[in-house]
Design a protein around this motif. Structure first.
Motif, mmCIF file in Angstrom:
data_model
loop_
_atom_site.group_PDB
_atom_site.id
_atom_site.type_symbol
_atom_site.label_atom_id
_atom_site.label_comp_id
_atom_site.label_asym_id
_atom_site.label_seq_id
_atom_site.Cartn_x
_atom_site.Cartn_y
_atom_site.Cartn_z
ATOM 1 N N ALA A 255 0.861 -1.183 0.000
ATOM 2 C CA ALA A 255 0.000 0.000 0.000
ATOM 3 C C ALA A 255 0.896 1.231 0.000
ATOM 4 C CB ALA A 255 -0.918 -0.010 1.227
ATOM 5 N N GLU A 256 0.270 2.398 -0.103
ATOM 6 C CA GLU A 256 1.047 3.636 -0.065
ATOM 7 C C GLU A 256 1.634 3.870 1.316
ATOM 8 O OE1 GLU A 256 1.785 5.743 -2.574
ATOM 9 O OE2 GLU A 256 0.888 4.223 -3.873
ATOM 10 N N GLY A 257 2.792 4.502 1.353
ATOM 11 C CA GLY A 257 3.383 4.874 2.627
ATOM 12 C C GLY A 257 4.834 4.477 2.716
ATOM 13 N N PRO A 258 5.541 5.009 3.707
ATOM 14 C CA PRO A 258 6.972 4.724 3.876
ATOM 15 C C PRO A 258 7.197 3.346 4.492
ATOM 16 C CG PRO A 258 6.214 6.143 5.639
ATOM 17 C CD PRO A 258 5.046 5.978 4.701
ATOM 18 N N LEU A 259 8.428 2.855 4.373
ATOM 19 C CA LEU A 259 8.812 1.610 5.013
ATOM 20 C C LEU A 259 9.240 1.940 6.449
ATOM 21 C CD1 LEU A 259 9.442 -1.351 5.224
ATOM 22 C CD2 LEU A 259 11.612 -0.948 4.031
ATOM 23 N N ARG A 260 8.328 1.725 7.371
ATOM 24 C CA ARG A 260 8.574 2.035 8.786
ATOM 25 C C ARG A 260 8.648 0.742 9.568
ATOM 26 N NH1 ARG A 260 6.078 2.680 13.644
ATOM 27 N NH2 ARG A 260 6.676 4.474 14.932
#
Length: 876
Positions: free
Chosen positions: A50-55
Motif C-alpha cells: 500500500a502507499e506509505g513509507p517503510l517504517r
C-alpha cells in the motif's frame, strides 16, 4: 515548564487504521545468544502492499548495520523516530532488507521481548514486544513465514527452541551449537517465541484424528519434572476435545510448552511454542490447591485453543483483540464445563465476571469489548475484552443454537485461515451460517457498560393470561453518555406453586412448549404475553445466565422460592445469592444508622437445606453455602462502605456457624478424605464443601479445628484452607503455623506466593503493618510479577476493609508500589493501579485520598505510557 497534559502520550484511534505499506513474504532470523549482548540478524523479503513509507518498529535496539539486497544503506536514508522506530527513506517497492542489531536480555526487567530468567532465555512478544528484538513492522496484520536459527554455548544453553518444526541442529568447534526451526504457517510477529537454556522435558505423544503423530514436550527447570503430569493430561484432553467438538486438528509435528516464573501474564499462545507462567504448569498435591489444578486445566486449554482462534486466524489490529480472546475464553469455558459439572462451572465463571468485569464496566476504565482508542495496548488485556467478550460469543451461541454456531465456526475458519481479520468477519460467518440477522449484536462489541434488566409482570385471572414486561437500560460510561438498546436473549421458564415446570405458550403460538424457552429483548421495553396460564406463575429468568446483565425487580419472596424450587441450577444458586445480598445490604444500612445487626432465620434454613442435599452435588453445595463476597456487595451500593460490609459479613458467618454448628460439624466430619488425593470433579467438590463448613465453624469461634486440620492435612488444598482461616485469628497456633509453612516451603516460589497472599488478605487489625513487613521480607522480590501480585495485588484487590482504611494508608501503599515498579516493569505497574480508580464508589473523604494518590503517580518524571494512561483515566 511543560504541563502533564503537554507531555501526555499519543492516543491511538481505531478509526485511524491503515493497511501496512509493506508485506513480508518470509523472514529469516539468526540469534547469537548471549545474556549481555545478543546479536540478532533479520532478513526480511519485503514487497509493497500500500502507499506509505517503510517504517519498522523498534524499541531499545542498537543498530549495527542495515543492507538492501546486500548493499549497505547510507546513513542519510535511515531515520530514527523518538519512539525508536526506523524508517528506510526512498525504499524500493521490493527487495531483501537485512538488519543486524544488538540487545541485552539480562537487563530486560520489563519481561517484554527477549529476556533472561534463572540464566535461561525467554520471549514475550504480545502485544508489542517483538520490536524489542529486531526492527520489524510489529503489527498483527503483517503475517509471514519465519525461519529461525539459534546459536549458543552448548554447556550453558543446551536447549534451543522456537516456533514451528525442528529443521536441523549441530555442534560448532568453539563449544557452541545451533538449531534451526521452520514454521510453515504465516504468523504475525507477536506470535514469535524463543526459549533457550538448561531445561528438561516431560514428554508424551498425541495421535490426531487423521492419524498424524505429534510430539508433546513440557520444558521446565531441573527438579520440576514431577509436577507436570496434570498439565500434560490437560493438553491431551484439550487436543482431543477440539477435534471432537470443533473439528480442529493440530497442524505441526511438535507442540512445546515452556514454563518460567518471571512472566507478566498467565501464558502465551505462540505458534507451536507456548510460554507459560509456572503457576499454570506445575502442580502436585503437596504444592498445589484444587484451584491451581483447575486453573492449569483452563489455561492449558485456552492457549492450545488459540492455535486456530488466534494463530491460524488472527486479529487485524489490536482493537479486535476480543476476536481471539473472547472467542477462546468461550471455548475454554465450554471445554472445562464438559470435564465436570457444567452448572458449577457456569456459576464460577459468572462469579468471576461480576468480581472483575462488572466493576470495570462501572468505573473510569470502562471500555467497549472493542475499544475505540488506547495509549498502551497492554492496558486492554482486561476482563471486558476477555470475560465479557466471551459472554458476547455466548450470546451469539444462545441466539442461533449450537448446531448453527458450529457451522459458523467452520465457515469462519475456512474463509479466514491464515488471515488477520476483524470482529465483523466472525459475526458475519455466524449470520451466514444461521440465516439470522445478527447485526444488532455489534452493539455488544461497541458499547461499554453493563445493561440493567428490569422485570415486571401481571396476571389476568379471567383471561388466564400472564404478561412479562422487560425493560433495559445501560448507564453512561466515559465517552459514551448515550446508549442504544442491545439484543438480550432471556432464557426463562415458569414455575407453578409447588415448583413444577409449566409448559408455556406465547400469544400467537399454536402449542405450549415445556421447559426453558428463549425470549429476545431487542427494544428498550417489550411485553411478552403468555396464554393459558391457569394460576399466577413464578418466572425463572436468565437461566444459565443467558446474558451478562444486572437483573432487577425480583422480590425477596420470589428469590426465596426460586432458591428452593427452580429446576435451573444457576437460577437456584443466583436466587439464593441475591436474597442473601439483599439482606446483607439492609444490615449494612442498619449498621450505618447505628443499629445492632440482626439475623434472618431464612439464612440458617437455607444452609441446613443445602447440607441435607449436599451429597448429590457437593461442588454445587459449596457454591450455595458461600455468602456474597465483599466486592460483590460493594458493587451493589452507590457509595460502598467496606468496613460495614466486612463487619456484616463476619457477623453472619459467625451466626450461621453458631446456629448450624452441629450440622456443619457433622458434614465436615463425613467428608474427611480417605485414600490418595484425587483431582476429579467430585473429589474437588467434597473438599470445597468440607472447607466451607470449616470456615463457618472457625467464624463461630472454633479456630482449634483449623489448627488441627493444618497439622493433619495431606494436600495443599486442605493445608491452605486451614492456614487462611487461622491467619485471621489470635489462636496460639497461628504464628507457629505461619513459621512452619515458610520453613517448609520457602524454596518453592509458587507455594511461597500463597504464604504472602493469605497474609495480605488477612482481616486482622494489624494487616497493614504485616503487609509492610512482608514487603521488606528477604523473600519478597518486586521484580518477580508473581510475587508482586501475591502481596501488592492481593492486598489491594482482596482486602477491601484494610485497603480502604480511613487514613489512606492502603492507598499510599499501593501508589508507592506502583511508583517503585514503573521503571522496572511498566506493564506490571499499570496493571496494579486499577483499585485506585474506583474512587467514585467511596465516600468523599476516601475518594479524595484515592485521587491524591493517582495525582502523585502522575507527578513522577518519565512515567511509562501505560501507567500514565491508567492513572490519568482513573482521575476522570
Amino acid at each position: 515548564m511543560d504541563t502533564q497534559q503537554e507531555l501526555a502520550p499519543r492516543s491511538i484511534q481505531r478509526g485511524d487504521y491503515r493497511p501496512p505499506a509493506y508485506g513480508i513474504d518470509t523472514v529469516e532470523l539468526d540469534f547469537q545468544l548471549d545474556a549481555a549482548a545478543t546479536v540478532v540478524t533479520a532478513k526480511l523479503a519485503l514487497r509493497r502492499a500500500a502507499e506509505g513509507p517503510l517504517r519498522l518498529d523498534g524499541d531499545g535496539l542498537t543498530l549495527v548495520e542495515a543492507r538492501w539486497d546486500g548493499v549497505a544503506i547510507p546513513p542519510e536514508r535511515l531515520s530514527f523516530g523518538t519512539d525508536g522506530a526506523l524508517t528506510i527513506l526512498e525504499a524500493p517497492d521490493a527487495g531483501l532488507l537485512e538488519t543486524v542489531v544488538r540487545i541485552a536480555p539480562e537487563r530486560n526487567t520489563e519481561l517484554s521481548g527477549l529476556y533472561t530468567s534463572g540464566g535461561n532465555f525467554y520471549t514475550q512478544c504480545e502485544a508489542e514486544g517483538f520490536r524489542r528484538i529486531t526492527f520489524f513492522p510489529d503489527r498483527p496484520d503483517v503475517m509471514t513465514r519465519f525461519t529461525v536459527t539459534l546459536t549458543a554455548d552448548k554447556a550453558k544453553v543446551p536447549v534451543l527452541l522456537s516456533n514451528g518444526n525442528p529443521d536441523g541442529a549441530g555442534d560448532l568447534p568453539d563449544g557452541r551449537h545451533w538449531a534451526r526451526w521452520v514454521d510453515p504457517h504465516p504468523k504475525p510477529s507477536y506470535l514469535f517465541a524463543l526459549v533457550a537454556g538448561d531445561l528438561v522435558a516431560v514428554r508424551d505423544r498425541f495421535t490426531t484424528a487423521s492419524g498424524r503423530e505429534v510430539a508433546l514436550n513440557i520444558w521446565v527447570r531441573r527438579g520440576d519434572e514431577d509436577r507436570c503430569a496434570h498439565a500434560m493430561d490437560s493438553l491431551i484432553r484439550s487436543m482431543r476435545w477440539d477435534e471432537e467438538v470443533f473439528g480442529l486438528e493440530y497442524d505441526l509435528d511438535v507442540f512445546n510448552i515452556a514454563a518460567v516464573s518471571d512472566f507478566n501474564m498467565g501464558a502465551m499462545e505462540n505458534k507451536g511454542l507456548n510460554v507459560f507462567n509456572t503457576k499454570y504448569v506445575l502442580a502436585k498435591p503437596e504444592t498445589a490447591t484444587d484451584g491451581d489444578y483447575q486453573g492449569i486445566e483452563t489455561v492449558i486449554a485456552h492457549e492450545y485453543f488459540h492455535n486456530w482462534t488466534g494463530n491460524r486466524v488472527t486479529c487485524r489490529d489490536w482493537f479486535q483483540l476480543s476476536l481471539k480472546e473472547g472467542l477462546t475464553v468461550f471455548r475454554d469455558q465450554e471445554f472445562s464445563a464438559d470435564q465436570g459439572s457444567r452448572a458449577v462451572k457456569r456459576i464460577r465463571d459468572v462469579r468471576g465476571l461480576r468480581a472483575a468485569q462488572f466493576p470495570e464496566d462501572a468505573g473510569p476504565m470502562a471500555h467497549p469489548v472493542r475499544p475505540d482508542s488506547y495509549i498502551e495496548i497492554d492496558n486492554f488485556y482486561t476482563p471486558t475484552v476477555y470475560q465479557k467478550g466471551a459472554e458476547v460469543v455466548r450470546l451469539l451461541h444462545t441466539r442461533i443454537g449450537a448446531a448453527a454456531f458450529r457451522r459458523g465456526m467452520d465457515l469462519y475458519i475456512a474463509r479466514n485461515d491464515n488471515r488477520a481479520v476483524t470482529i465483523e468477519e466472525f459475526v458475519g460467518a455466524m449470520q451466514e451460517a444461521s440465516g439470522i440477522d445478527l447485526s444488532a449484536f455489534m452493539g455488544w462489541y461497541d458499547q461499554a457498560g453493563t445493561p440493567e434488566l428490569l422485570a415486571e409482570d401481571s396476571y389476568d385471572a379471567e383471561a388466564k393470561r400472564w404478561t412479562l414486561t422487560l425493560r433495559q437500560s445501560i448507564p453512561p460510561t466515559p465517552g459514551q453518555e448515550t446508549k442504544h438498546p442491545v439484543p438480550i436473549p432471556v432464557a426463562m421458564g415458569l414455575l407453578d406453586g409447588s415448583g413444577g415446570e409449566l409448559a408455556t405458550r406465547l400469544a400467537g403460538e399454536n402449542a405450549a412448549e415445556p421447559g426453558t424457552r428463549l425470549l429476545l429483548l431487542e427494544q428498550a421495553e417489550q411485553r411478552f404475553v403468555f396464554e393459558d396460564v391457569a394460576a399466577p406463575p413464578t418466572p425463572s429468568l436468565l437461566r444459565g445466565f443467558s446474558a451478562p446483565v444486572r437483573l432487577k425487580g425480583i422480590s425477596p419472596e420470589r428469590l426465596r422460592f426460586l432458591a428452593v424450587h427452580d429446576t435451573d441450577p444457576f437460577v437456584r444458586w443466583e436466587s439464593g445469592l441475591q436474597y442473601a445480598a439483599g439482606l446483607m445490604l439492609g444490615m449494612v444500612a442498619a449498621r450505618q444508622r447505628g443499629e445492632a445487626p440482626g439475623f434472618d432465620e431464612a439464612l440458617a434454613e437455607a444452609v441446613l437445606a443445602t447440607l441435607r442435599g449436599a451429597e448429590a452435588d457437593p461442588a454445587f453445595a459449596a457454591e450455595a453455602l458461600a455468602l456474597p463476597g465483599e466486592g460483590f456487595l460493594a458493587d451493589q451500593m452507590e457509595i460502598a462502605d467496606p468496613q460495614a460490609i466486612h463487619q456484616v459479613r463476619q457477623h453472619l458467618r459467625r451466626e450461621i456457624g453458631r446456629r448450624c454448628g452441629a450440622e456443619l460439624r457433622a458434614c465436615y466430619a463425613s467428608l474427611a478424605e480417605a485414600g490418595a488425593y484425587q483431582v476429579d470433579g467430585r473429589s474437588i467438590g467434597r473438599r470445597a464443601l468440607r472447607n466451607s463448613c470449616l470456615a463457618y465453624l472457625v467464624a463461630a469461634g472454633d479456630a482449634g479445628l483449623a489448627a488441627a486440620q493444618y497439622e493433619a492435612a495431606t494436600n495443599m488444598t486442605d493445608t491452605l484452607a486451614a492456614l487462611s482461616l487461622l491467619v485471621d485469628t489470635t489462636h496460639p497456633a497461628r504464628d507457629a503455623a505461619l513459621e512452619a509453612f515458610h520453613a517448609r516451603w520457602h524454596g518453592d516460589e509458587l507455594v511461597l506466593d500463597k504464604w504472602f497472599s493469605i497474609q495480605a488478605m488477612s482481616a486482622r487489625p494489624d494487616a497493614m503493618e504485616a503487609v509492610r513487613a512482608l514487603q521488606a521480607h528477604p523473600d519478597f522480590d518486586l521484580r518477580n510479577p508473581n510475587r508482586a501480585r501475591a502481596l501488592i495485588g492481593a492486598f489491594a484487590s482482596g482486602n477491601p476493609q484494610h485497603f480502604h482504611a480511613a487514613d489512606g494508608t492502603g492507598y499510599r501503599f499501593l501508589a508507592d508500589a506502583v511508583i517503585a515498579l514503573d521503571p522496572i516493569n511498566a506493564s506490571m505497574a499499570a496493571r496494579l493501579i486499577s483499585p485506585l480508580g474506583m474512587w467514585r464508589r467511596q465516600a468523599p473523604a476516601r475518594a479524595a485520598l484515592m485521587r491524591r494518590e493517582l495525582r502523585r503517580i502522575l507527578e513522577v518524571p518519565k512515567l511509562s505510557k501505560g501507567t500514565f494512561e491508567k492513572a490519568s483515566k482513573g482521575l476522570l
